[in-house]
Design an enzyme around this catalytic site. Sequence first.
Site, PDB file in Angstrom:
ATOM      1  N   ASP A   6      29.116  14.285  42.894  1.00  0.00           N
ATOM      2  CA  ASP A   6      29.645  13.084  43.559  1.00  0.00           C
ATOM      3  C   ASP A   6      31.046  12.698  43.093  1.00  0.00           C
ATOM      4  O   ASP A   6      31.243  11.675  42.423  1.00  0.00           O
ATOM      5  CB  ASP A   6      28.667  11.915  43.352  1.00  0.00           C
ATOM      6  CG  ASP A   6      27.300  12.219  43.908  1.00  0.00           C
ATOM      7  OD1 ASP A   6      27.208  13.096  44.791  1.00  0.00           O
ATOM      8  OD2 ASP A   6      26.318  11.608  43.462  1.00  0.00           O
TER       9      ASP A   6
ATOM     10  N   HIS B 282      28.262  14.793  48.899  1.00  0.00           N
ATOM     11  CA  HIS B 282      28.472  13.634  49.773  1.00  0.00           C
ATOM     12  C   HIS B 282      29.856  13.905  50.352  1.00  0.00           C
ATOM     13  O   HIS B 282      30.865  13.440  49.822  1.00  0.00           O
ATOM     14  CB  HIS B 282      28.490  12.324  48.973  1.00  0.00           C
ATOM     15  CG  HIS B 282      27.135  11.795  48.653  1.00  0.00           C
ATOM     16  ND1 HIS B 282      26.240  11.422  49.638  1.00  0.00           N
ATOM     17  CD2 HIS B 282      26.504  11.562  47.472  1.00  0.00           C
ATOM     18  CE1 HIS B 282      25.129  10.980  49.068  1.00  0.00           C
ATOM     19  NE2 HIS B 282      25.251  11.060  47.759  1.00  0.00           N
TER      20      HIS B 282
ATOM     21  N   LYS C  80      22.113  11.572  54.768  1.00  0.00           N
ATOM     22  CA  LYS C  80      21.158  10.490  55.083  1.00  0.00           C
ATOM     23  C   LYS C  80      21.364   9.981  56.514  1.00  0.00           C
ATOM     24  O   LYS C  80      21.675   8.817  56.746  1.00  0.00           O
ATOM     25  CB  LYS C  80      21.286   9.321  54.110  1.00  0.00           C
ATOM     26  CG  LYS C  80      20.956   9.683  52.676  1.00  0.00           C
ATOM     27  CD  LYS C  80      20.878   8.469  51.790  1.00  0.00           C
ATOM     28  CE  LYS C  80      20.613   8.830  50.349  1.00  0.00           C
ATOM     29  NZ  LYS C  80      21.783   9.470  49.694  1.00  0.00           N
TER      30      LYS C  80
ATOM     31  N   ASP D 223      20.462   7.517  62.633  1.00  0.00           N
ATOM     32  CA  ASP D 223      20.685   6.954  63.968  1.00  0.00           C
ATOM     33  C   ASP D 223      19.760   7.625  64.994  1.00  0.00           C
ATOM     34  O   ASP D 223      18.950   8.481  64.648  1.00  0.00           O
ATOM     35  CB  ASP D 223      22.169   7.138  64.343  1.00  0.00           C
ATOM     36  CG  ASP D 223      22.691   5.980  65.174  1.00  0.00           C
ATOM     37  OD1 ASP D 223      21.944   5.520  66.068  1.00  0.00           O
ATOM     38  OD2 ASP D 223      23.828   5.542  64.942  1.00  0.00           O
TER      39      ASP D 223
ATOM     40  N   THR E 250      22.971  10.547  68.712  1.00  0.00           N
ATOM     41  CA  THR E 250      24.119  10.315  67.828  1.00  0.00           C
ATOM     42  C   THR E 250      24.097  11.254  66.616  1.00  0.00           C
ATOM     43  O   THR E 250      25.119  11.853  66.264  1.00  0.00           O
ATOM     44  CB  THR E 250      24.130   8.832  67.355  1.00  0.00           C
ATOM     45  OG1 THR E 250      24.117   8.009  68.513  1.00  0.00           O
ATOM     46  CG2 THR E 250      25.348   8.521  66.513  1.00  0.00           C
TER      47      THR E 250
ATOM     48  N   GLN F  65      20.462   1.755  40.364  1.00  0.00           N
ATOM     49  CA  GLN F  65      19.882   3.096  40.199  1.00  0.00           C
ATOM     50  C   GLN F  65      18.906   3.075  39.029  1.00  0.00           C
ATOM     51  O   GLN F  65      19.179   2.451  38.001  1.00  0.00           O
ATOM     52  CB  GLN F  65      20.999   4.124  39.923  1.00  0.00           C
ATOM     53  CG  GLN F  65      20.531   5.542  39.638  1.00  0.00           C
ATOM     54  CD  GLN F  65      19.899   6.230  40.845  1.00  0.00           C
ATOM     55  OE1 GLN F  65      18.928   5.753  41.428  1.00  0.00           O
ATOM     56  NE2 GLN F  65      20.446   7.360  41.228  1.00  0.00           N
ATOM     57  N   GLN F  66      17.767   3.763  39.180  1.00  0.00           N
ATOM     58  CA  GLN F  66      16.769   3.815  38.108  1.00  0.00           C
ATOM     59  C   GLN F  66      16.521   5.270  37.731  1.00  0.00           C
ATOM     60  O   GLN F  66      16.283   6.098  38.609  1.00  0.00           O
ATOM     61  CB  GLN F  66      15.458   3.182  38.585  1.00  0.00           C
ATOM     62  CG  GLN F  66      15.662   1.764  39.086  1.00  0.00           C
ATOM     63  CD  GLN F  66      14.379   1.149  39.637  1.00  0.00           C
ATOM     64  OE1 GLN F  66      13.861   0.204  39.088  1.00  0.00           O
ATOM     65  NE2 GLN F  66      13.877   1.706  40.722  1.00  0.00           N
ATOM     66  N   TYR F  67      16.602   5.559  36.433  1.00  0.00           N
ATOM     67  CA  TYR F  67      16.497   6.947  35.981  1.00  0.00           C
ATOM     68  C   TYR F  67      15.169   7.272  35.325  1.00  0.00           C
ATOM     69  O   TYR F  67      14.635   6.490  34.540  1.00  0.00           O
ATOM     70  CB  TYR F  67      17.615   7.252  34.983  1.00  0.00           C
ATOM     71  CG  TYR F  67      18.976   7.298  35.628  1.00  0.00           C
ATOM     72  CD1 TYR F  67      19.330   8.348  36.465  1.00  0.00           C
ATOM     73  CD2 TYR F  67      19.897   6.282  35.408  1.00  0.00           C
ATOM     74  CE1 TYR F  67      20.584   8.391  37.070  1.00  0.00           C
ATOM     75  CE2 TYR F  67      21.149   6.311  36.004  1.00  0.00           C
ATOM     76  CZ  TYR F  67      21.480   7.368  36.835  1.00  0.00           C
ATOM     77  OH  TYR F  67      22.718   7.407  37.428  1.00  0.00           O
TER      78      TYR F  67
HETATM   79  P1  5BU Z   1      23.223   9.958  39.841  1.00  0.00           P
HETATM   80  O1  5BU Z   1      24.635   9.998  39.418  1.00  0.00           O
HETATM   81  O2  5BU Z   1      22.343  10.994  39.116  1.00  0.00           O
HETATM   82  O3  5BU Z   1      22.625   8.585  39.786  1.00  0.00           O
HETATM   83  O4  5BU Z   1      23.277  10.407  41.383  1.00  0.00           O
HETATM   84  C1  5BU Z   1      22.148  10.468  42.204  1.00  0.00           C
HETATM   85  C2  5BU Z   1      22.496  11.042  43.546  1.00  0.00           C
HETATM   86  O5  5BU Z   1      21.335  11.073  44.366  1.00  0.00           O
HETATM   87  C3  5BU Z   1      23.533  10.252  44.321  1.00  0.00           C
HETATM   88  O6  5BU Z   1      24.300  11.183  45.061  1.00  0.00           O
HETATM   89  C4  5BU Z   1      22.740   9.395  45.262  1.00  0.00           C
HETATM   90  O7  5BU Z   1      23.435   9.149  46.472  1.00  0.00           O
HETATM   91  C5  5BU Z   1      21.530  10.261  45.529  1.00  0.00           C
HETATM   92  N1  5BU Z   1      20.293   9.484  45.774  1.00  0.00           N
HETATM   93  C6  5BU Z   1      19.759   8.630  44.841  1.00  0.00           C
HETATM   94  O8  5BU Z   1      20.296   8.460  43.749  1.00  0.00           O
HETATM   95  N2  5BU Z   1      18.605   7.969  45.122  1.00  0.00           N
HETATM   96  C7  5BU Z   1      17.957   8.098  46.290  1.00  0.00           C
HETATM   97  O9  5BU Z   1      16.886   7.506  46.486  1.00  0.00           O
HETATM   98  C8  5BU Z   1      18.522   8.991  47.245  1.00  0.00           C
HETATM   99  C9  5BU Z   1      19.669   9.659  46.950  1.00  0.00           C
HETATM  100 BR1  5BU Z   1      17.646   9.215  48.843  1.00  0.00          BR
END
Ligand code: 5BU
Length: 482
Positions: free
Chosen positions: A258, A282, A313, A316, A320, A433-435
């Site tokens: 990314d 992306h 993702k 539409d 489209t 974001q959750q890891y």
């Molecule tokens: P990260 O840097 O590891 O947080 O990136 C995660 C990637 O996965 C990032 O490109 C998001 O757009 C993509 N992603 C995500 O994080 N979670 C989701 O539920 C989906 C895609 Br669907």
Amino acid sequence: MSLESLVVKLYEIEAVKFGNFTLKSGIQSPVYFDLRVIVSYPDVMVEVSEHLWKAVEASKTEFASVCGVPYTALPIATCMSTAHNVPMLIRRKEMKDYGTKKMIEGHFKKGDVCLIVEDVVTSGTSVSETVQTLNNEGIKVKDAVVLLNREQGGEQRLASEGVTLHSVCKISQVLDILEKAKKLDRDTVQRVQDFIASNNTFGNNIKRPADGMGDAQQKKVKKVLTYPERQSQCKHEVLKRLYGIMEEKKTNLCFSGDTTSFAELLEVVEKVGPYICILKTHIDIITDFTAENIHKLKNLASKHNFLLFEDRKFADIGNTVKKQYSEGIYKISEWSDIINAHIIPGPGIIEGLKSAAGEKGLTGKRALLLIAEMSSKGNVATGEYTKACVKMAEENQDFVVGYICQSQLSKDPNFIHMTPGVKLVEGTDSLGQQYLTPKEVITKRNSDIIIVGRGIMNSDDPATTAATYQQAGYDAYLEQCS
Ligand code: 5BU
């Protein structure tokens, strides 16, 4: 109330049902437990709680508090807590968005021992998640008590995690009691017994297709298929290629590159290429996009043997997305092996994307993943939505090859599971974001592919870090197969 009377009562109030039910996993089951209904029967609630208490008392286990697995077991744990004057803890399912970010409510000290209370255990996943949340707060868990043990591997799985499961009643006892009480006929009992025997979720699955079959005749069926086994059993060409790469390169790592610079993307992919099975892009965040750079990316994909996955993702209507996939400046269908889509518009989106690939003569060479679950906090891709996604995937197997999800949704090797939100340590970023860790994703959530972005991208040494993720993901797979 005796155990026999309690089981009959549960049957009568339809907390135990027989028929044809689709489980959370997508599997069809001839038996279903729905203990949620007991909130409408206070006398049953008290009986259930007392039976659970007695099961723990008999085992002489010691604990400072009880914690019910949300939500069904919450009132049960409350009854146990108030009747026996033992403190209770509440585990939150969702983290609070405001104030203290507590996952556990109630007073406790680090090192306290807590007893987990659950209504039904199948694979043990929900109990295990509750244990994990308590452990994260420094609370120890040695024992869990459950009303109904479906005998499908949950007890063994929890034992492997150091938790002893005490059961009030096992499914074999439920069948016995209901057959004797003439509530069930022999055929139904047999059907449930066969189902339980062939749907073990932990380790080696002992298949017992018929009554009277001795141990020696029982066939051992492996729970997790190896990559070559999955490759030989799946139909889609793209999936076959992917499993082949995973086996050959010993990796289940998808790198999410990314960056906004194509030059940087090419540079980092040259380094991490040997360790990955998929590169996820992306393309619309790139500022220096050119067809020439796509050509270079494709060359890197051939050189290092990985697939390209444009994380577009699509969302539409069919007409489209068809253009978004094949036209514009990116012409995604011409270079990306895999794409993904939300199911919000309905099956027309799948048809549209499939027809775009077909019109380019790429049928069979392009594949779609459906976004069944997301990694971000508060997302709404859950429950019925996820189920609808699984149904749509199953109805479009000629093009849909799997899911973006947070845990396994199907055991069918025709569907692969890819999980984003992966880092070597659990945590969050500042935007939701959750890891999860590679081990959690592969061994506990039974997903197939770990998707790692910033964990690698932001490292000083992306190649070494990618190798670390590759090892962690592959070791988890080997552990799962062993
Ligand atoms: P990260 O840097 O590891 O947080 O990136 C995660 C990637 O996965 C990032 O490109 C998001 O757009 C993509 N992603 C995500 O994080 N979670 C989701 O539920 C989906 C895609 Br669907």
